[in-house]
Design a protein around this motif. Structure first.
Motif, PDB file in Angstrom:
ATOM      1  N   ASP A   3       0.852  -1.186   0.000  1.00  0.00           N
ATOM      2  CA  ASP A   3       0.000   0.000   0.000  1.00  0.00           C
ATOM      3  C   ASP A   3       0.887   1.235   0.000  1.00  0.00           C
ATOM      4  O   ASP A   3       1.817   1.341   0.796  1.00  0.00           O
ATOM      5  N   THR A   4       0.605   2.142  -0.904  1.00  0.00           N
ATOM      6  CA  THR A   4       1.419   3.353  -0.995  1.00  0.00           C
ATOM      7  C   THR A   4       0.675   4.518  -0.370  1.00  0.00           C
ATOM      8  O   THR A   4      -0.537   4.639  -0.502  1.00  0.00           O
ATOM      9  N   PRO A   5       1.408   5.365   0.324  1.00  0.00           N
ATOM     10  CA  PRO A   5       0.765   6.570   0.863  1.00  0.00           C
ATOM     11  C   PRO A   5       0.405   7.506  -0.284  1.00  0.00           C
ATOM     12  O   PRO A   5       0.882   7.335  -1.405  1.00  0.00           O
ATOM     13  N   ALA A   6      -0.430   8.466   0.003  1.00  0.00           N
ATOM     14  CA  ALA A   6      -0.775   9.454  -1.012  1.00  0.00           C
ATOM     15  C   ALA A   6       0.495  10.163  -1.461  1.00  0.00           C
ATOM     16  O   ALA A   6       1.277  10.634  -0.643  1.00  0.00           O
ATOM     17  N   SER A  37      10.957   5.566  -2.965  1.00  0.00           N
ATOM     18  CA  SER A  37      10.426   4.210  -2.888  1.00  0.00           C
ATOM     19  C   SER A  37       9.216   4.268  -1.967  1.00  0.00           C
ATOM     20  O   SER A  37       9.311   4.776  -0.843  1.00  0.00           O
ATOM     21  N   ALA A  38       8.080   3.776  -2.426  1.00  0.00           N
ATOM     22  CA  ALA A  38       6.827   3.939  -1.687  1.00  0.00           C
ATOM     23  C   ALA A  38       6.869   3.380  -0.271  1.00  0.00           C
ATOM     24  O   ALA A  38       6.112   3.828   0.583  1.00  0.00           O
ATOM     25  N   LEU A  46       7.427   5.077  -9.216  1.00  0.00           N
ATOM     26  CA  LEU A  46       8.829   5.179  -9.596  1.00  0.00           C
ATOM     27  C   LEU A  46       9.706   4.892  -8.379  1.00  0.00           C
ATOM     28  O   LEU A  46       9.441   5.395  -7.296  1.00  0.00           O
ATOM     29  N   THR A  47      10.720   4.074  -8.607  1.00  0.00           N
ATOM     30  CA  THR A  47      11.756   3.850  -7.598  1.00  0.00           C
ATOM     31  C   THR A  47      13.041   4.394  -8.182  1.00  0.00           C
ATOM     32  O   THR A  47      13.406   4.084  -9.315  1.00  0.00           O
ATOM     33  N   ASN A 121       6.457   0.977  -7.789  1.00  0.00           N
ATOM     34  CA  ASN A 121       6.236   1.758  -6.572  1.00  0.00           C
ATOM     35  C   ASN A 121       7.385   1.704  -5.576  1.00  0.00           C
ATOM     36  O   ASN A 121       7.749   2.703  -4.985  1.00  0.00           O
ATOM     37  N   SER A 122       7.938   0.515  -5.374  1.00  0.00           N
ATOM     38  CA  SER A 122       8.843   0.315  -4.246  1.00  0.00           C
ATOM     39  C   SER A 122      10.031  -0.568  -4.603  1.00  0.00           C
ATOM     40  O   SER A 122       9.899  -1.533  -5.363  1.00  0.00           O
ATOM     41  N   PHE A 123      11.183  -0.267  -4.003  1.00  0.00           N
ATOM     42  CA  PHE A 123      12.379  -1.104  -4.166  1.00  0.00           C
ATOM     43  C   PHE A 123      12.096  -2.535  -3.713  1.00  0.00           C
ATOM     44  O   PHE A 123      12.644  -3.487  -4.253  1.00  0.00           O
TER      45      PHE A 123
END
Length: 137
Positions: A3-6, A37-38, A46-47, A121-123
């Motif tokens: 889950d990514t923050p806003a 990284s999200a 994008l990471t 989103n994330s590494f």
């Protein structure tokens, strides 16, 4: 799924971020600082980070199911992509197709510094495989 923050505008100084790295026979020697990284920042899609390979060191042959881009900031070296070798130096941009086996070698006397980017989103979503060893844990 992470889950990514806003997402929100964000300006960071990479020199102030924690340094991570690998230095072993399977993966080789590379250090990096993840910038966006999200799982660490209020960003998505994008990471991005800055990596460094010391003189006479290399980040061994590996692949992942994501496209990657390098932008060389400083130093000289060789990037290997799908058994082709390309000389690199500051100002070069490198596109690495998904699943392409690639490596980067520092052939100069100063650190080889580069920006890396993945459209993810994330590494934590990047799963490395090292053909001469085992998958990254």
């Amino acid at each position: 799924r992470i889950d990514t923050p806003a997402s929100k505008p964000l300006v960071l100084n990479s020199d102030e971020l924690p340094q991570e790295g690998w230095n072993d026979p399977v993966r080789g020697a590379i250090s990096w600082r993840t910038i966006f990284s999200a799982d660490q920042t209020a960003t998505d899609s994008l990471t991005l980070g800055v990596a460094e390979v010391a003189p006479n060191a290399r980040f061994n042959r590996h692949c992942h199911p994501l496209v990657e881009v390098y932008y060389i900031l400083a130093g000289t070296g060789v990037v290997e992509i799908a058994d082709q070798h390309y000389p690199i130096s500051a100002g070069n941009a490198v596109f690495i197709p998904k699943n392409a086996i690639h490596a980067i070698y520092n052939t100069g006397q100063e650190p080889l510094r580069l920006i890396y980017a993945f459209a993810v989103n994330s590494f934590a979503e990047i799963h490395y495989s090292f053909p001469e060893g085992q998958a990254e844990p």
